[in-house]
Scaffold this active site. Structure first.
Site, PDB file in Angstrom:
ATOM      1  N   TYR A  89      33.757  -5.832 -31.206  1.00 51.97           N
ATOM      2  CA  TYR A  89      33.681  -6.865 -32.236  1.00 51.97           C
ATOM      3  C   TYR A  89      34.711  -7.931 -31.886  1.00 51.97           C
ATOM      4  CZ  TYR A  89      31.678  -8.685 -36.443  1.00 51.97           C
ATOM      5  OH  TYR A  89      30.964  -9.459 -37.319  1.00 51.97           O
ATOM      6  N   HIS A 132      41.143 -10.855 -28.343  1.00 54.40           N
ATOM      7  CA  HIS A 132      40.708 -10.027 -27.223  1.00 54.40           C
ATOM      8  C   HIS A 132      40.509 -10.885 -25.960  1.00 54.40           C
ATOM      9  CE1 HIS A 132      38.894  -7.601 -30.691  1.00 54.40           C
ATOM     10  NE2 HIS A 132      39.649  -6.699 -30.086  1.00 54.40           N
ATOM     11  N   SER A 155      41.811 -10.379 -36.219  1.00 56.16           N
ATOM     12  CA  SER A 155      41.548  -8.945 -36.222  1.00 56.16           C
ATOM     13  C   SER A 155      40.078  -8.729 -36.513  1.00 56.16           C
ATOM     14  CB  SER A 155      42.382  -8.279 -37.323  1.00 56.16           C
ATOM     15  OG  SER A 155      41.870  -6.988 -37.598  1.00 56.16           O
ATOM     16  N   SER A 156      39.496  -7.708 -35.871  1.00 54.28           N
ATOM     17  CA  SER A 156      38.095  -7.387 -36.155  1.00 54.28           C
ATOM     18  C   SER A 156      37.938  -7.044 -37.627  1.00 54.28           C
ATOM     19  CB  SER A 156      37.640  -6.204 -35.291  1.00 54.28           C
ATOM     20  OG  SER A 156      37.915  -6.454 -33.936  1.00 54.28           O
TER      21      SER A 156
HETATM   22  P1  AMP Z   1      41.203  -3.521 -30.957  1.00 55.56           P
HETATM   23  O1  AMP Z   1      39.823  -3.869 -30.519  1.00 55.56           O
HETATM   24  O2  AMP Z   1      41.535  -3.993 -32.334  1.00 55.56           O
HETATM   25  O3  AMP Z   1      41.560  -2.094 -30.693  1.00 55.56           O
HETATM   26  O4  AMP Z   1      42.166  -4.366 -30.035  1.00 55.56           O
HETATM   27  C1  AMP Z   1      42.085  -4.283 -28.627  1.00 55.56           C
HETATM   28  C2  AMP Z   1      43.282  -4.978 -28.034  1.00 55.56           C
HETATM   29  O5  AMP Z   1      43.309  -6.329 -28.448  1.00 55.56           O
HETATM   30  C3  AMP Z   1      44.616  -4.341 -28.495  1.00 55.56           C
HETATM   31  O6  AMP Z   1      45.528  -4.337 -27.409  1.00 55.56           O
HETATM   32  C4  AMP Z   1      45.054  -5.302 -29.571  1.00 55.56           C
HETATM   33  O7  AMP Z   1      46.459  -5.336 -29.757  1.00 55.56           O
HETATM   34  C5  AMP Z   1      44.560  -6.626 -29.008  1.00 55.56           C
HETATM   35  N1  AMP Z   1      44.444  -7.602 -30.095  1.00 55.56           N
HETATM   36  C6  AMP Z   1      43.772  -7.457 -31.264  1.00 55.56           C
HETATM   37  N2  AMP Z   1      43.939  -8.561 -32.026  1.00 55.56           N
HETATM   38  C7  AMP Z   1      44.752  -9.392 -31.335  1.00 55.56           C
HETATM   39  C8  AMP Z   1      45.300 -10.682 -31.600  1.00 55.56           C
HETATM   40  N3  AMP Z   1      45.068 -11.337 -32.743  1.00 55.56           N
HETATM   41  N4  AMP Z   1      46.087 -11.239 -30.660  1.00 55.56           N
HETATM   42  C9  AMP Z   1      46.346 -10.584 -29.495  1.00 55.56           C
HETATM   43  N5  AMP Z   1      45.855  -9.369 -29.188  1.00 55.56           N
HETATM   44  C10 AMP Z   1      45.067  -8.781 -30.090  1.00 55.56           C
END
Ligand code: AMP
Length: 278
Positions: free
Chosen positions: A29, A34, A182-183
């Site tokens: 998502y 990302h 954030s997703s």
């Molecule tokens: P997730 O899909 O939420 O597990 O995130 C995957 C990666 O993307 C993780 O390393 C998160 O810390 C990073 N991430 C998520 N949101 C952000 C953001 N707003 N800024 C930078 N990195 C992010």
């Protein structure tokens, strides 16, 4: 861009790569946060592998695993546009076949903050990252500062288990009003979305107080709490933490590198954010 779904396919794609490989683990998502990780990997490496896996073992029984947002087709199109080489999107049974029994349990740093509110969360995160690292065999892995404790946990695991991997941390990407991308932001209704900016405002306030010379962590925590409590749609607050950047132990005085982090609920949605000081 090659899309792989089995470990065998992923490993075979990996064997065809001659040159440095960067890896970006995600739960999909995808948003701009990302994609910034992906661009960092593309810049630093000849090849980039992205995984999309909503990891069931890092969700508690009452958490949002089933309804976590998913859109693999949109994600693939976004990654293709970024020039990603291989996407790994395994189904859960590929990663956790019947009889799966090995877990990575970090002590200490996982017991605080997110770990205290979400028991077992980091056991799931560390285990899946360990598996993914073994499958993709990258030289560098890219993580967002958005999940500050996750970064501390992964770096500790890599060090403690002597993994051949460099962890690259990328600054948090924010919406124009300051809300961290954030997703989970899609769960917010328009009023909650407007209210959620208070997270960033409270971190901004903390940084301002610190810039003016405030070093009493308790005073900064209370100022943040007061600001958040003025927002009727925010709360309950799970925690407001001012902690040592390496150990995440709470500080009474801001006399070293620190992470200010918080987790606040907006209705059923739980949001986290943080800044680092200095
Ligand atoms: P997730 O899909 O939420 O597990 O995130 C995957 C990666 O993307 C993780 O390393 C998160 O810390 C990073 N991430 C998520 N949101 C952000 C953001 N707003 N800024 C930078 N990195 C992010």
């Amino acid at each position: 861009m090659q899309v792989t779904r089995t470990i065998k396919e992923m490993k075979s794609a990996r064997r065809g790569m001659r040159g440095s490989v960067g890896f970006v683990p995600t739960m999909g998502y995808l948003h701009e946060g990302h994609l910034v990780l992906v661009r960092n990997s593309n810049r630093d490496n000849k090849f980039t592998i992205v995984s999309i896996f909503v990891n069931p073992t890092q969700f508690g029984p009452k958490e949002d695993f089933a309804k976590y947002p998913r859109d693999p087709d949109r994600d693939s199109a976004m990654l293709e546009k970024e020039g990603v080489d291989v996407v790994f999107m395994p189904p859960p049974e590929e990663m956790y076949p019947p009889g799966f029994n090995t877990w990575v349990d970090l002590e200490g740093v996982t017991e605080r903050l997110e770990g205290a509110v979400r028991p077992g969360h980091f056991r799931g995160v560390a285990t899946v990252c360990n598996k993914l690292f073994n499958i993709v065999e990258a030289r560098k892995a890219y993580f967002g500062q958005k999940d500050a404790q996750q970064v501390v946990v992964i770096k500790k695991m890599v060090k403690d288990l002597n993994m051949n991997l460099e962890v690259v941390v990328v600054p948090t990407v924010r919406e124009p009003d300051g809300l961290a991308m954030s997703s989970r932001n899609v769960y917010l209704n328009p009023e909650q979305r407007r209210a959620a900016v208070v997270l960033w405002q409270s971190l901004f306030l903390a940084r301002n107080l610190w810039s003016k010379g405030e070093r009493d962590a308790g005073a900064i925590r209370s100022a943040m709490r007061q600001l958040i409590e003025k927002e009727p749609l925010a709360g309950p607050i799970d925690y407001i933490s001012i902690a040592d950047a390496e150990t995440l132990a709470e500080l009474t005085t801001l006399d070293r590198s620190a992470v200010i982090s918080l987790a606040v609920r907006f209705g059923p949605t739980r949001l986290i954010d943080n800044i680092t000081l200095p």
